[in-house]
Design a protein around this motif. Structure first.
Motif, PDB file in Angstrom:
ATOM      1  N   GLN A  13       0.815  -1.213   0.000  1.00 51.38           N
ATOM      2  CA  GLN A  13       0.000   0.000   0.000  1.00 51.38           C
ATOM      3  C   GLN A  13       0.854   1.271   0.000  1.00 51.38           C
ATOM      4  OE1 GLN A  13      -2.042   0.161   3.720  1.00 51.38           O
ATOM      5  NE2 GLN A  13      -3.065   2.090   3.300  1.00 51.38           N
ATOM      6  N   ASP A  14       1.876   1.298   0.840  1.00 52.71           N
ATOM      7  CA  ASP A  14       2.662   2.523   0.997  1.00 52.71           C
ATOM      8  C   ASP A  14       3.483   2.846  -0.246  1.00 52.71           C
ATOM      9  OD1 ASP A  14       1.601   2.801   3.475  1.00 52.71           O
ATOM     10  OD2 ASP A  14       3.340   2.020   4.543  1.00 52.71           O
ATOM     11  N   SER A  15       4.178   1.838  -0.773  1.00 47.89           N
ATOM     12  CA  SER A  15       5.023   2.131  -1.934  1.00 47.89           C
ATOM     13  C   SER A  15       4.165   2.452  -3.157  1.00 47.89           C
ATOM     14  CB  SER A  15       5.991   0.975  -2.212  1.00 47.89           C
ATOM     15  OG  SER A  15       5.316  -0.201  -2.547  1.00 47.89           O
ATOM     16  N   THR A  16       2.965   1.886  -3.214  1.00 43.19           N
ATOM     17  CA  THR A  16       2.060   2.203  -4.323  1.00 43.19           C
ATOM     18  C   THR A  16       1.584   3.653  -4.224  1.00 43.19           C
ATOM     19  OG1 THR A  16       1.385  -0.094  -4.478  1.00 43.19           O
ATOM     20  CG2 THR A  16      -0.098   1.525  -5.473  1.00 43.19           C
ATOM     21  N   THR A  17       1.297   4.084  -3.008  1.00 47.89           N
ATOM     22  CA  THR A  17       0.930   5.487  -2.806  1.00 47.89           C
ATOM     23  C   THR A  17       2.090   6.389  -3.235  1.00 47.89           C
ATOM     24  OG1 THR A  17      -0.476   4.830  -0.965  1.00 47.89           O
ATOM     25  CG2 THR A  17       0.103   7.168  -1.088  1.00 47.89           C
ATOM     26  N   CYS A  18       3.307   5.974  -2.903  1.00 47.65           N
ATOM     27  CA  CYS A  18       4.499   6.751  -3.293  1.00 47.65           C
ATOM     28  C   CYS A  18       4.660   6.797  -4.807  1.00 47.65           C
ATOM     29  CB  CYS A  18       5.756   6.138  -2.680  1.00 47.65           C
ATOM     30  SG  CYS A  18       5.890   6.513  -0.947  1.00 47.65           S
ATOM     31  N   LEU A  19       4.328   5.709  -5.471  1.00 46.71           N
ATOM     32  CA  LEU A  19       4.407   5.702  -6.933  1.00 46.71           C
ATOM     33  C   LEU A  19       3.488   6.775  -7.508  1.00 46.71           C
ATOM     34  CD1 LEU A  19       5.009   4.662  -9.772  1.00 46.71           C
ATOM     35  CD2 LEU A  19       3.414   2.774  -9.366  1.00 46.71           C
ATOM     36  N   TYR A  20       2.280   6.863  -6.973  1.00 44.33           N
ATOM     37  CA  TYR A  20       1.337   7.868  -7.485  1.00 44.33           C
ATOM     38  C   TYR A  20       1.752   9.282  -7.092  1.00 44.33           C
ATOM     39  CZ  TYR A  20      -1.641   4.591  -9.806  1.00 44.33           C
ATOM     40  OH  TYR A  20      -2.101   3.664 -10.701  1.00 44.33           O
ATOM     41  N   TRP A  21       2.404   9.400  -5.947  1.00 50.94           N
ATOM     42  CA  TRP A  21       2.963  10.687  -5.532  1.00 50.94           C
ATOM     43  C   TRP A  21       4.037  11.124  -6.549  1.00 50.94           C
ATOM     44  CZ3 TRP A  21       7.926  12.191  -4.217  1.00 50.94           C
ATOM     45  CH2 TRP A  21       8.055  13.438  -3.577  1.00 50.94           C
ATOM     46  N   ALA A  22       4.871  10.166  -6.949  1.00 48.06           N
ATOM     47  CA  ALA A  22       5.947  10.466  -7.912  1.00 48.06           C
ATOM     48  C   ALA A  22       5.376  10.792  -9.295  1.00 48.06           C
ATOM     49  CB  ALA A  22       6.908   9.287  -7.994  1.00 48.06           C
ATOM     50  N   LEU A  23       4.343  10.082  -9.699  1.00 49.83           N
ATOM     51  CA  LEU A  23       3.699  10.361 -10.993  1.00 49.83           C
ATOM     52  C   LEU A  23       3.180  11.797 -11.011  1.00 49.83           C
ATOM     53  CD1 LEU A  23       1.646   7.063 -11.526  1.00 49.83           C
ATOM     54  CD2 LEU A  23       3.705   7.774 -12.771  1.00 49.83           C
ATOM     55  N   ASP A  24       2.614  12.192  -9.886  1.00 49.28           N
ATOM     56  CA  ASP A  24       2.057  13.533  -9.757  1.00 49.28           C
ATOM     57  C   ASP A  24       3.164  14.588  -9.777  1.00 49.28           C
ATOM     58  OD1 ASP A  24      -0.278  15.238  -9.084  1.00 49.28           O
ATOM     59  OD2 ASP A  24       0.844  15.605  -7.240  1.00 49.28           O
ATOM     60  N   LYS A  25       4.265  14.289  -9.112  1.00 51.66           N
ATOM     61  CA  LYS A  25       5.338  15.280  -8.953  1.00 51.66           C
ATOM     62  C   LYS A  25       6.284  15.345 -10.160  1.00 51.66           C
ATOM     63  CE  LYS A  25       9.047  16.455  -5.683  1.00 51.66           C
ATOM     64  NZ  LYS A  25       8.701  17.822  -5.280  1.00 51.66           N
ATOM     65  N   PHE A  26       6.610  14.186 -10.723  1.00 53.04           N
ATOM     66  CA  PHE A  26       7.624  14.148 -11.783  1.00 53.04           C
ATOM     67  C   PHE A  26       7.040  13.923 -13.182  1.00 53.04           C
ATOM     68  CE2 PHE A  26       9.772  12.993  -7.849  1.00 53.04           C
ATOM     69  CZ  PHE A  26      10.901  13.799  -7.886  1.00 53.04           C
ATOM     70  N   GLY A  27       5.826  13.385 -13.248  1.00 48.54           N
ATOM     71  CA  GLY A  27       5.213  13.091 -14.547  1.00 48.54           C
ATOM     72  C   GLY A  27       5.490  11.651 -14.967  1.00 48.54           C
ATOM     73  N   LEU A  46       5.850  -9.783  -5.320  1.00 45.34           N
ATOM     74  CA  LEU A  46       6.578  -9.460  -6.546  1.00 45.34           C
ATOM     75  C   LEU A  46       5.622  -9.350  -7.730  1.00 45.34           C
ATOM     76  CD1 LEU A  46       9.594 -11.917  -6.041  1.00 45.34           C
ATOM     77  CD2 LEU A  46       9.511  -9.475  -5.544  1.00 45.34           C
ATOM     78  N   GLU A  47       4.676 -10.274  -7.770  1.00 40.57           N
ATOM     79  CA  GLU A  47       3.658 -10.208  -8.843  1.00 40.57           C
ATOM     80  C   GLU A  47       2.848  -8.929  -8.705  1.00 40.57           C
ATOM     81  OE1 GLU A  47       1.295 -13.753  -8.389  1.00 40.57           O
ATOM     82  OE2 GLU A  47       3.154 -14.924  -8.199  1.00 40.57           O
ATOM     83  N   CYS A  48       2.514  -8.577  -7.473  1.00 38.37           N
ATOM     84  CA  CYS A  48       1.726  -7.357  -7.244  1.00 38.37           C
ATOM     85  C   CYS A  48       2.491  -6.137  -7.741  1.00 38.37           C
ATOM     86  CB  CYS A  48       1.408  -7.192  -5.762  1.00 38.37           C
ATOM     87  SG  CYS A  48       0.163  -8.356  -5.185  1.00 38.37           S
ATOM     88  N   ALA A  49       3.778  -6.064  -7.414  1.00 39.97           N
ATOM     89  CA  ALA A  49       4.574  -4.907  -7.828  1.00 39.97           C
ATOM     90  C   ALA A  49       4.573  -4.775  -9.348  1.00 39.97           C
ATOM     91  CB  ALA A  49       5.995  -5.032  -7.292  1.00 39.97           C
ATOM     92  N   ALA A  50       4.784  -5.888 -10.029  1.00 35.62           N
ATOM     93  CA  ALA A  50       4.816  -5.850 -11.496  1.00 35.62           C
ATOM     94  C   ALA A  50       3.465  -5.408 -12.055  1.00 35.62           C
ATOM     95  CB  ALA A  50       5.192  -7.233 -12.033  1.00 35.62           C
ATOM     96  N   ARG A  51       2.404  -5.920 -11.450  1.00 37.08           N
ATOM     97  CA  ARG A  51       1.056  -5.571 -11.928  1.00 37.08           C
ATOM     98  C   ARG A  51       0.733  -4.094 -11.684  1.00 37.08           C
ATOM     99  NH1 ARG A  51      -2.459  -9.670  -9.127  1.00 37.08           N
ATOM    100  NH2 ARG A  51      -0.910 -11.275  -9.544  1.00 37.08           N
ATOM    101  N   ILE A  52       1.146  -3.596 -10.534  1.00 35.81           N
ATOM    102  CA  ILE A  52       0.875  -2.185 -10.192  1.00 35.81           C
ATOM    103  C   ILE A  52       1.610  -1.256 -11.158  1.00 35.81           C
ATOM    104  CG2 ILE A  52       1.294  -0.412  -8.432  1.00 35.81           C
ATOM    105  CD1 ILE A  52       0.903  -2.893  -6.405  1.00 35.81           C
ATOM    106  N   ALA A  53       2.886  -1.581 -11.425  1.00 39.42           N
ATOM    107  CA  ALA A  53       3.668  -0.743 -12.347  1.00 39.42           C
ATOM    108  C   ALA A  53       3.024  -0.740 -13.728  1.00 39.42           C
ATOM    109  CB  ALA A  53       5.106  -1.252 -12.418  1.00 39.42           C
ATOM    110  N   LYS A  54       2.593  -1.908 -14.166  1.00 40.20           N
ATOM    111  CA  LYS A  54       1.960  -2.028 -15.474  1.00 40.20           C
ATOM    112  C   LYS A  54       0.675  -1.196 -15.511  1.00 40.20           C
ATOM    113  CE  LYS A  54       0.827  -5.438 -18.941  1.00 40.20           C
ATOM    114  NZ  LYS A  54       0.099  -6.680 -19.171  1.00 40.20           N
ATOM    115  N   PHE A  55      -0.094  -1.321 -14.435  1.00 39.25           N
ATOM    116  CA  PHE A  55      -1.345  -0.582 -14.334  1.00 39.25           C
ATOM    117  C   PHE A  55      -1.093   0.929 -14.390  1.00 39.25           C
ATOM    118  CE2 PHE A  55      -4.735   1.401 -11.765  1.00 39.25           C
ATOM    119  CZ  PHE A  55      -5.845   0.926 -12.442  1.00 39.25           C
ATOM    120  N   ALA A  56      -0.013   1.360 -13.741  1.00 42.65           N
ATOM    121  CA  ALA A  56       0.315   2.793 -13.705  1.00 42.65           C
ATOM    122  C   ALA A  56       1.047   3.247 -14.973  1.00 42.65           C
ATOM    123  CB  ALA A  56       1.171   3.100 -12.472  1.00 42.65           C
ATOM    124  N   GLY A  57       1.444   2.279 -15.803  1.00 42.03           N
ATOM    125  CA  GLY A  57       2.088   2.618 -17.068  1.00 42.03           C
ATOM    126  C   GLY A  57       3.542   3.044 -16.939  1.00 42.03           C
TER     127      GLY A  57
END
Ligand SMILES: [Zn+2]
Length: 224
Positions: A13-27, A46-57
């Protein structure tokens, strides 16, 4: 030239929130993710991480570190050790503590970033409302940042957007950043269950955060 960021993505949950924070801040075009395969018992992360990254593009790179598993002695990498179900029952560190983990992660992440001219690292550590891991403290992160800057002659910045946020505030931040959909793909349970066990310290912390924020946990909605 836009600044580039590397998010350490565990699949939680936390690192995924950080990913979206970074998307917002850096593009979106300037964000990458890095996931460590450190021999965690729950490969589902590990599967979740790969899926989340894919989902976030965004790209996701998996790096292996097998030393923590060889060290053993904690409940996250050693299957002979059960997760203690009590949170903060005494002042001892919980047996889910993997000594050195965040320091090693940040060091490898910085090396990966250095090779790619990435100057921003983002990690989901938090010293509030957490399991009391000493390597999640701001002081530790600042010391690691100084060490990396010196040791790699770099201007690396370690961002910790969740450092002083409670679980409730992290959930609200995820909502504001549009990360709730991705939350359905995250994994938090220390017992590796999907749907989550609801009993372990990680599940209980997560549930409390969503409860207090007044938001239904997407992972429960999906698996219900
Ligand atoms: Zn659980």
């Amino acid at each position: 030239m836009n600044a580039k960021a590397l998010v350490v993505l565990s699949g939680g949950q936390d690192s995924t929130t950080c990913l979206y924070w970074a998307l917002d801040k850096f593009g979106a075009n300037f964000v990458q993710t890095l996931t460590f395969d450190y021999g965690q018992r729950h490969r589902v992360e590990l599967e979740c991480a790969a899926r989340i990254a894919k989902f976030a593009g965004v790209p996701n790179k998996m790096l292996p570190i097998d030393t923590f598993e060889a060290l053993g002695g904690n409940a996250l990498t050693d299957e002979r050790v059960d997760v203690h179900m009590d949170v903060g029952a005494d002042s001892d560190l919980p047996n889910t503590f993997v000594p050195g983990r965040n320091i090693v992660f940040l060091t490898f992440a910085a090396a990966y970033a250095w090779q790619r001219n990435i100057e921003h690292l983002v990690t989901g550590v938090a010293q509030t409302d957490y399991s009391g891991y000493p390597d999640c403290r701001q002081e530790t992160i600042e010391a690691v940042q100084s060490t990396l800057r010196l040791g790699m002659e770099s201007n690396i910045v370690i961002h910790t957007p969740l450092m002083y946020r409670s679980k409730k505030e992290t959930v609200l931040l995820a909502r504001d950043l549009g990360a709730l959909e991705a939350m359905a793909l995250t994994h938090t349970c220390y017992n590796g269950r999907r749907p989550p066990c609801g009993q372990c310290p990680a599940c209980r912390l997560r549930a409390r955060g969503f409860d207090q924020a007044g938001i239904k946990d997407p992972v429960l909605v999906i698996s219900a």
